[in-house]
Design a protein around this motif. Structure first.
Motif, mmCIF file in Angstrom:
data_model
loop_
_atom_site.group_PDB
_atom_site.id
_atom_site.type_symbol
_atom_site.label_atom_id
_atom_site.label_comp_id
_atom_site.label_asym_id
_atom_site.label_seq_id
_atom_site.Cartn_x
_atom_site.Cartn_y
_atom_site.Cartn_z
ATOM 1 N N TRP A 1 -15.435 38.917 -7.624
ATOM 2 C CA TRP A 1 -15.292 41.127 -8.171
ATOM 3 C C TRP A 1 -14.483 40.507 -8.834
ATOM 4 O O TRP A 1 -14.261 41.314 -9.556
ATOM 5 C CB TRP A 1 -15.934 40.827 -7.045
ATOM 6 N N ARG B 1 -18.194 45.815 -8.786
ATOM 7 C CA ARG B 1 -17.053 45.936 -7.683
ATOM 8 C C ARG B 1 -15.914 45.185 -8.572
ATOM 9 O O ARG B 1 -14.627 44.751 -7.163
ATOM 10 C CB ARG B 1 -18.001 45.095 -6.467
ATOM 11 N N TYR B 2 -15.353 45.770 -9.522
ATOM 12 C CA TYR B 2 -13.492 44.996 -9.516
ATOM 13 C C TYR B 2 -12.738 45.899 -8.953
ATOM 14 O O TYR B 2 -12.965 46.678 -8.987
ATOM 15 C CB TYR B 2 -13.571 44.928 -11.416
ATOM 16 N N SER B 3 -11.832 45.195 -8.590
ATOM 17 C CA SER B 3 -10.905 46.070 -7.555
ATOM 18 C C SER B 3 -9.236 46.556 -8.462
ATOM 19 O O SER B 3 -9.122 45.249 -9.243
ATOM 20 C CB SER B 3 -10.647 45.134 -6.450
ATOM 21 N N GLY B 4 -8.197 47.338 -7.975
ATOM 22 C CA GLY B 4 -7.568 47.417 -8.353
ATOM 23 C C GLY B 4 -7.413 47.866 -9.741
ATOM 24 O O GLY B 4 -6.189 48.053 -9.670
ATOM 25 N N ARG B 5 -7.868 48.336 -10.211
ATOM 26 C CA ARG B 5 -7.457 50.060 -11.660
ATOM 27 C C ARG B 5 -6.566 49.993 -11.302
ATOM 28 O O ARG B 5 -5.589 50.340 -12.680
ATOM 29 C CB ARG B 5 -8.887 49.957 -11.801
ATOM 30 N N MET C 1 -15.411 47.754 -16.401
ATOM 31 C CA MET C 1 -16.642 47.569 -15.549
ATOM 32 C C MET C 1 -17.553 48.531 -15.937
ATOM 33 O O MET C 1 -18.951 49.330 -15.357
ATOM 34 C CB MET C 1 -17.033 47.265 -14.025
ATOM 35 N N ASP D 1 -9.701 52.446 -5.661
ATOM 36 C CA ASP D 1 -9.116 50.448 -6.125
ATOM 37 C C ASP D 1 -7.436 50.710 -6.233
ATOM 38 O O ASP D 1 -6.833 50.737 -7.428
ATOM 39 C CB ASP D 1 -9.625 50.956 -7.716
ATOM 40 N N ILE E 1 -5.272 49.508 -4.657
ATOM 41 C CA ILE E 1 -5.061 47.760 -4.614
ATOM 42 C C ILE E 1 -4.972 47.000 -4.958
ATOM 43 O O ILE E 1 -6.281 46.688 -5.568
ATOM 44 C CB ILE E 1 -5.277 47.911 -2.134
ATOM 45 N N SER E 2 -3.748 46.179 -5.670
ATOM 46 C CA SER E 2 -4.182 45.479 -6.019
ATOM 47 C C SER E 2 -2.883 43.954 -5.225
ATOM 48 O O SER E 2 -2.156 44.827 -4.769
ATOM 49 C CB SER E 2 -3.563 45.451 -7.467
#
Lengths: 906, 171
Positions: free
Chosen positions: A219, A709-713, A739, B64, B66-67
């Motif tokens: 994702w 559901r791409y994370s950490g943007r 996204m 979003d 947290i990375s």
């Protein structure tokens, strides 16, 4: 056609598929494990149970496995039936009994078919109080990671590896609930297609080890549809990026090219994009960064261009657009296709035959349906690996015809293989070197090139006695036995080809022999006179060899430039030292006052450049490639590149603006170039249809590269600055880098990742297609630029003379290593072979050369010394030398090879 | 008229009631232990990092913020190479804690996170990791998982049989 009733609703469906495939095609969610669209059904996992409703009031209803049930007109089934869904939930619960509590640390997590199916059936808590079975893992080499605890015994891996791909070092061991899938001992999986286990395995037993080294969940991967750059077949891939580095390659389904699988070079060869030797800033000879606008090199380029003193060398590994832009900049008189003379001659002959001759070229999937194949002088496993996989299917075509008589449908894989046992259709290999394909070949006929040419002429004569070429005389040498064997083989091959319904001739450029290719063409002509369904396929060395050759006929003019000393040389993504001997290339480069190179990785050629411009790799560029059959396919930029890394064509457009080139100033976007090619080059008509234009929108929205559901943007780059940067914009394709965009299923040619609600794994591909295995919704498998006109090649070709050097060179290509870029990936480098020289045993003995000793040889003017391997079946007077690996000398079919007298070295 | 007088009387009575507000920051309120404040990364009972880099917190995060990047040591133990939370975006919803399969990420009752410079709201792994186990004691993910790591061979986890001898013929 058949009409079936599913849970009370009627559907019109085809009747040639099994029930599971039919139900999935209709869009139903039915769990399964062991079935695979390419591997067929075996009914081993018991997961796809449905209720088949029979009898009055359904009193004779029974549970059946949908994958083992033919689709019959009038049948009524229920998926939602209570008994059926309980059965499926129970099966999952059993499968999960020993499944470890691993998902958070499992690479498959988030794209796991087992996870999806478990959720689909509703199983959530383990009720069993017993201990879990565990297994020890094996080290399966640099590409595949093994974690046997996770296995659910669906047998897909061995079915793919052994039955489909023809491997033999992955087996199932032990018994009952202890079965173990692995090798007999630790070691690298030998198959060139082992990487597909990653996608075939429904859970995390086999995972991608190169992905593990920079692990990212599905994702989080920014992906775009791309095309593999590591051989001439042009397999479709999905490339995924995160944090600015390329993370992995997955197969992208194309019904006319690579289907569901890709080879290991394509899957694991991507790491050159992340390699240390990437060129990331434009620079001058002294490695100082350069500002183009004020560079004196550009100023003198401008004057040189005005007087036509600039030569441009294109490249068979650069995109069509980049080659075209360079041709527009320097003018077609000053543009060269970047291949060596010998190679270009072969490619031109092949392309000319494909477009003007009578015989059609095949796509990869078409090869799977050819029923008699002759391979001439091409070690396909190493030069066009996916063709090897296709031939593994084509040898089953003739035996499969018997199935109709006994009423076994083709999809019933276990029964079909049991019935056919080891029957194989005709496949003949004619080449000097050994081939992995000999395992499935009817006959592997290893002879020297002159004799192969003679035999091929005889086959042509047998196929078309009235009009065949004059019979070549018997060679003086050779024992009567060998002559008799040759004679029988010739007759056998001619008979097999003549009786086949869809015969196929495969030849290629890797042997570098013009008469051999002419002889292959003659066979194709003779066969075509007998049978219009004859097909031919030529293998080329690089991903855009066909495109570069179609763009320009002139090859690299090493040693041929005459007239006034030219001023500037522009080299496009091309290492000239792979196109000629160092002396030839040095002499060529030295004639120019300044050299400008565009490339993405350091090569010996960039070391000679006065100005190097940092090009984007396939992951940072848009472009088109023409594959071996003449199919042009678009690859789309995956990741936003650094500011100073541009597509080669964009650099050239920039140069064009700086030097006031009228044509180039008119272009600023990718689509402008595509339109210019479409209008300017008649041979590329149709290229504009290969992909969606940059302004394509769905409901006013772009297509997306990132999954929804791409994370950490908001924190990926927060260590640099807490203010979030504007996402990069893409003016060349309809994709956004984020996204944001159309949330639904995109047009099939623009699939950037396979996902469908409830189906997170790659198996969700079934949701993307209107009909599994048979074309896609809005199918766009690329545009075939070449169709046979049949105007020429009405007569047989007169064969060119073979050269009469003492030694005939046989370049030994290797899937892992011989390709320029993939060898920079650690996983590929780890699997590359030790370079060696191969000689005939008896002949080596005459020369006093022992196996394992180091032999010094001279190829043209280059000296090298390599260990010797002896082979009793190796043709005499032929010398096999590993080709293409870093550090090995340049060679081509016509190179003069001499042995250095022994005793001069230790 | 009567109503106004009644209101004034009630207000007057408040003069003699106990204060509800406190003199923050001199005096601090006691927050319940499950209050959702600052996020920490905890350690397991063996003092090792609990985070296994599974990315579930990152994907659960609605803003979003947290990375991370997962990596592993030479024995196969996964841990985050970097782990970053941008607290200037965090809404303290606690979804990350709910998603965490190893009790690594936890929200603690500390709400005093004001900064003059927004950049200081970006916390890296070193800023987030604490030495203890946080709210949930005793759980060590690797004891439950099938994966082998240093100090835990295959089959020596909780509820696991020793590895199968695949050459055995015993039924």
């Amino acid at each position: 056609m058949a009409t079936i009733t599913v849970d009370g609703r009627n559907f019109d469906v085809g009747s040639d598929k099994n029930l599971l495939e039919t139900l999935l095609w209709l869009g139903f969610d039915l769990p399964y494990f062991c079935w695979h669209p390419s591997l067929g059904s075996v009914g081993s996992c018991r997961q796809c149970a449905v209720k088949k409703i029979q009898g009055e009031n359904g009193d004779r209803s029974q549970l059946v496995m949908a994958c083992m049930e033919p689709t019959i007109d009038g049948m009524e089934v229920s998926i939602q039936d209570k008994q059926a869904s309980e059965f499926r939930a129970n099966v999952i619960e059993w499968l999960m009994l020993n499944h470890p509590h691993d998902c958070p640390v499992c690479d498959e997590g988030g794209e796991c078919h087992l996870q999806d199916m478990t959720v689909m059936t509703g199983h959530a808590y383990r009720r069993s109080r017993f201990k879990k079975r565990t297994h020890l893992n094996q080290d399966l080499g640099p590409c595949i990671n093994h974690e046997m605890n996770r296995c659910i015994q669906c047998y897909r891996c061995v079915r793919f590896y052994n039955d489909y791909a023809g491997g033999d070092d992955l087996q199932v061991f032990s018994a009952h609930d202890n079965v173990y899938f692995g090798r007999h001992q630790d070691g690298t999986l030998e198959s060139e297609f082992s990487g597909n286990l990653v996608e075939v395995c429904p859970t995390g037993v086999f995972t991608d080890k190169t992905l593990k080294s920079h692990y990212t969940r599905k994702w989080d991967l920014t992906s775009a549809p791309s095309v593999c750059h590591h051989c001439s077949l042009g397999c479709n891939i999905l490339a995924g990026e995160r944090y600015g580095s390329l993370r992995r390659i997955l197969n992208r389904y194309n019904p006319e090219v690579n289907g569901y699988f890709i080879c290991d070079r394509g899957r694991f060869g991507y790491d050159f994009v992340n390699a240390e030797d990437r060129i990331l800033v434009p620079r001058e000879r002294d490695r100082s960064e350069v500002i183009l606008e004020s560079s004196p090199i550009i100023a003198s380029l401008k004057t040189a261009l005005a007087s036509g003193e600039v030569k441009g060398v294109g490249s068979p590994r650069a995109s069509l657009e980049s080659n075209f832009a360079l041709r527009e900049l320097v003018g077609s008189d000053n543009f060269y296709n970047g291949m060596s003379g010998g190679e270009s001659e072969l490619v031109q002959l092949a392309l000319d035959f494909l477009s003007n001759g009578p015989v059609k070229s095949t796509s990869l999937t078409e090869i799977e349906h050819c029923d008699a194949v002759i391979v001439i002088g091409e070690d396909l496993t190493n030069t066009a690996p996916m063709m090897d996989l296709a031939l593994n299917q084509s040898v089953r075509v003739q035996p499969l015809e018997q199935l109709g008589q006994v009423g076994i449908p083709e999809w019933n894989d276990a029964a079909a293989r049991e019935y056919l046992q080891n029957q194989k259709g005709p496949l003949y290999l004619l080449m000097p070197q050994p081939s992995k394909l000999s395992r499935i070949a009817t006959k592997s006929f290893r002879r020297g090139i002159p004799e192969l040419i003679r035999l091929l002429s005889e086959i042509t004569g047998l196929l078309d006695p009235s009009n065949g070429p004059t019979k070549v005389q018997q060679p003086a040498s050779g024992s009567p036995n060998a002559a008799r064997e040759a004679d029988e083989t010739v007759k056998e091959i001619a008979a097999a080809l003549a009786t086949a319904k869809r015969p196929l001739v495969i030849a290629g450029t890797s042997m570098g022999s013009l008469p051999l290719m002419q002889a292959a063409i003659n066979i194709a002509i003779a066969l075509h006179r007998k049978n219009e369904n004859t097909r031919v396929s030529f293998v080329f060395p690089e991903c855009n060899t066909a495109g570069a050759a179609m763009m320009e006929e002139k090859s690299l003019p090493a040693g041929q430039l005459s007239g006034t000393a030219p001023h500037t040389l522009i080299v496009l993504e091309n290492d000239l030292y792979r196109r000629g001997t160092p002396n030839q290339i040095d002499e060529f480069i030295n004639r120019f006052k300044q050299v400008l190179v565009l490339d993405h990785s350091e090569t010996p050629t960039t070391a000679r450049a006065d100005l190097v411009l940092a090009s984007g790799t396939f992951a940072e560029a848009d472009g088109s490639l023409v594959n071996h059959e003449g199919r042009v396919q678009r690859f789309i930029q995956v990741q936003a590149a650094d500011e100073l890394v541009l597509e080669s064509w964009r650099w050239i457009l920039k140069l064009g603006k700086l030097v006031d080139n009228q044509k180039l100033t008119a272009y600023s976007e990718f689509d402008h170039l595509v339109d210019a090619i479409e209008q300017g080059c008649v041979q590329f008509a149709g290229i504009a249809r290969t992909s969606l234009p940059a302004d394509y929108r769905v409901h006013g929205q772009r297509l997306t590269r990132a999954p929804h559901r791409y994370s950490g943007r908001t924190s990926m780059f927060a260590n640099h600055s807490v203010s979030e940067p504007r996402p990069p914009q893409d003016q060349d394709s309809p994709f956004s880098f984020t996204m944001e965009g159309h949330p639904g299923i995109p047009p099939e040619s623009a699939t950037s990742h396979y996902w469908s609600p409830g189906w997170n794994s790659v198996q969700s591909i079934t949701k993307f297609r209107s009909e599994i295995s048979r074309g896609r919704q809005q199918s766009d498998p690329g545009v075939r630029l070449i169709e046979p006109s049949g105007k020429a090649y009405l007569e047989y070709l007169k064969l060119a003379q073979t050269h009469d050097h003492q030694w005939q060179l046989v370049p030994l290509h290797h899937i892992f290593g011989s390709e320029e870029m993939s060898i920079k990936s650690p996983a590929i480098a780890a699997r590359s072979p030790e370079p060696k020289i191969t000689l005939n045993s008896a002949q080596a003995e005459e020369h006093g050369i022992k196996a394992g000793s180091t032999l010094a040889i001279i190829i043209d003017d280059q000296e090298t010394a390599l260990p010797v391997q002896l082979d009793a079946d190796w043709p005499t007077d032929h010398i096999g030398i590993t080709a293409g690996l870093p550090g090995l000398p340049y060679m081509e079919g016509n190179s003069i090879v001499q042995l250095k007298p022994p005793g001069n070295e230790n | 008229m009567l109503s106004s007088l009644r209101s004034m009387w009630l207000t007057f009575l408040h003069l003699f009631q106990k204060n509800i507000t406190i003199e923050y920051p001199e005096e601090k309120s006691v927050l319940p232990p499950r209050y959702r404040g600052r996020i920490v990364l905890t350690r397991d009972p063996d003092k090792e990092e609990r985070c296994v880099g599974c990315y579930l917190c990152a994907v659960a995060c609605p803003v979003d913020c947290i990375s991370l990047q997962a990596t592993e040591d030479e024995h196969g133990r996964r841990y985050p190479e970097f782990f970053r939370i941008n607290f200037s975006r965090c809404i303290f919803c606690g979804y990350c804690e709910e998603a965490c399969p190893t009790y690594a990420i936890q929200l603690i009752p500390d709400v005093e996170m004001s900064e003059y410079d927004r950049q200081n709201m970006v916390y890296e792994k070193e800023d987030l990791t604490i030495d203890g186990q946080g709210k949930y004691h005793g759980y060590n993910f690797y004891r439950e998982a099938g994966l082998a790591i240093k100090g835990k061979e295959k089959g020596s986890g909780h509820n696991e049989e020793p590895p199968v001898d695949i050459k055995s013929l015993i039924p």
